[in-house]
Enzyme design. Structure first.
Site, short mmCIF file in Angstrom:
data_model
loop_
_atom_site.label_atom_id
_atom_site.label_comp_id
_atom_site.label_asym_id
_atom_site.label_seq_id
_atom_site.Cartn_x
_atom_site.Cartn_y
_atom_site.Cartn_z
N LYS A 74 -7.52 1.29 -2.86
CA LYS A 74 -6.94 0.86 -1.31
C LYS A 74 -7.21 1.72 -0.70
O LYS A 74 -7.11 1.32 1.10
CB LYS A 74 -5.25 0.13 -1.28
N THR B 104 0.85 -1.36 -0.19
CA THR B 104 0.08 -0.38 0.27
C THR B 104 0.53 1.25 0.00
O THR B 104 1.92 1.76 0.71
CB THR B 104 -1.03 -0.07 1.45
#
Lengths: 309, 309
Positions: A177, A102
């Site tokens: 995300k 991420t």
């Protein structure tokens, strides 16, 4: 070109809590696996299971058809991809580079551009579902990149989780995300406060969990983290420090778009307090430590241990 | 004593969005049903389906073996139970009185004491699961009261939802429901912020929902309210004004216990803004109106309509 297990060399960089389980899945599916990790010891189980070790990311990339990266922070991603001896420099033309960390959408775009200029295929593909999702191949994988590249890597990614969705062009996986983390951040606050209220008012919190799981408060956060919070089990599936990183990226991006996210701001502030308690290396469920009355006088062993790391 | 459909008269007071569906379930299960509602028109479908009408709560109670109440605010509960011609005064000894309104734990305790003194069996049994949960008999029911009373009413309550849990003594059902609302409040904030971010950044929000539903951000709030938020469908399953009431009760109770609930405080502040926009009679998903860029210039018909109610 398909990435069939018998004919594909998969490079995997970053074999921590999440990456380790994901790499193991691919190894068990029959892919030839080359790995590198900053802390070599953490790759040991994979090597014992048949993976090959390479001394640096570039050496992994040079021999791989596809390289997956699962790192900590955007600066780690930048270094592994763009540094000297990094993936972009070392991969053979035609190689697929998939960053599952991420990280920042803008960094994903930059990597895609650099990769494109070198005849490489880059995608951003961060995941959600925690350590158990990684172990059990139940991750949700959010992908950004070119549709043709997506179709090539999709079957391989589907071995890590049933839901693999192309969210848009380069960086879109990262943006998706961040959405996920935004929803999760406030959900975690809600779960902590609900359980703190339950405990304080003298209810049996496990029984309240049972009721909440069957109604409008049902959530992955509640079912997954609730029991751990109540047990004082703060072992990391997903680190507090990494969640803080994600929240920081999302808030920075939101600020650029002039988008107010007061729930996320509050969650970050609370998680910063958790980190200041020495719990940065605990799992995200350690947020409950802020409300855990019973810690006041006599912290349980887990807390002390994590605080000393 | 069992409350079998063929031999039991069920009184039902409060036949709104939730109560109407619940009463219909019991009617269809074969119970004889007597109803009363402040706005008589809203009981019409039940009367057409075979329920009997009574002019006031006391008249319902006088002929019922068990009375269920599903009202709006604690003051409505106090009035229906303790007022002149109310349930406590009118019910025959041995009658079961079950308040399914989300109300104050202290009021539930008070009703229990009064009922006990009159030879009546009182329980608090608020529910979670929204309008669809009521329609489809998938409610989670949180009960406070005496175990023996619970065992008598449990089979009847299980016709309204599979999870019926005794949370403790009188008032415990209300406390458990407040836990539920505390978790839900912050979850709603997170869902709104995630979808607002998705939309602002140019992603396809419905596709982001798809990814989020399969990972750590999965929740009832996301799956149930997310699509409605994106469609601008603010029709009420559960009213903003009632959610504000619940949050107020929880915050008051938390304050009494010196428990900090910053996430809940934030959620209440945001929902107050929604109410100030004229959306108190909209569904709780109307929280998204605070982030809905597209409302700025040209509010969609639903918003305008609800604002005028």
């Amino acid at each position: 070109m398909g990435l069939e297990p018998e004919s594909t060399v998969v490079g995997f960089i970053g074999t921590g809590v999440m990456g380790g389980s994901m790499a193991e899945r691919l190894l068990r599916a029959g892919f030839r696996l080359l790995v590198h990790n900053r802390t070599p010891g953490r790759a040991q189980p994979l090597l014992a299971a048949g993976a090959g070790w390479r001394e640096d990311p570039g050496a992994v990339a040079a021999e791989s058809d596809i390289v997956l990266t699962m790192l900590g922070y955007p600066q780690d991603v930048a270094e592994v991809y763009a540094g000297t001896g990094g993936l972009l420099e070392s991969a053979r033309p035609g190689t697929y580079l998939v960053d599952m960390t991420t990280s920042k959408p803008s960094l994903a775009e930059r990597i895609w551009r650099d990769a494109h200029g070198r005849g490489l295929h880059a995608l951003d593909a961060p995941v959600s579902g925690g350590a158990s999702g990684a172990r059990e191949a139940r991750l949700s994988i959010m992908v950004g990149g070119e549709p043709a590249d997506f179709e090539v890597v999709r079957p391989l990614l589907e071995r890590l989780g049933p839901r693999v969705v192309l969210q848009g062009g380069p960086g879109a996986g990262q943006h998706a995300k961040l959405c996920n983390q935004i929803a999760l951040a406030s959900a975690m606050v809600g779960v902590c406060e609900a359980l703190a209220y339950a405990r304080r008012t003298g209810l049996e919190p496990a029984r309240v969990l049972q009721s909440m799981e069957a109604g409008a408060a049902a959530s992955w956060a509640l079912s997954h983290h609730g029991p751990r919070m109540l047990a004082g089990d703060f072992e990391a599936g997903f680190y507090v420090k990494h969640f803080l990183k994600d929240m920081g990226i999302a808030l920075e991006s939101a600020e650029e778009m002039e988008l107010d996210l007061p729930g996320l701001e509050l969650a970050r502030m609370l998680y910063q307090q958790v980190e200041e308690m020495g719990l940065g290396n605990a799992g995200t469920q350690a947020l409950f430590a802020l409300w855990d009355d019973e810690e006041d006088d006599d912290p349980p062993p887990e807390l002390v241990q994590l605080g000393r790391r």
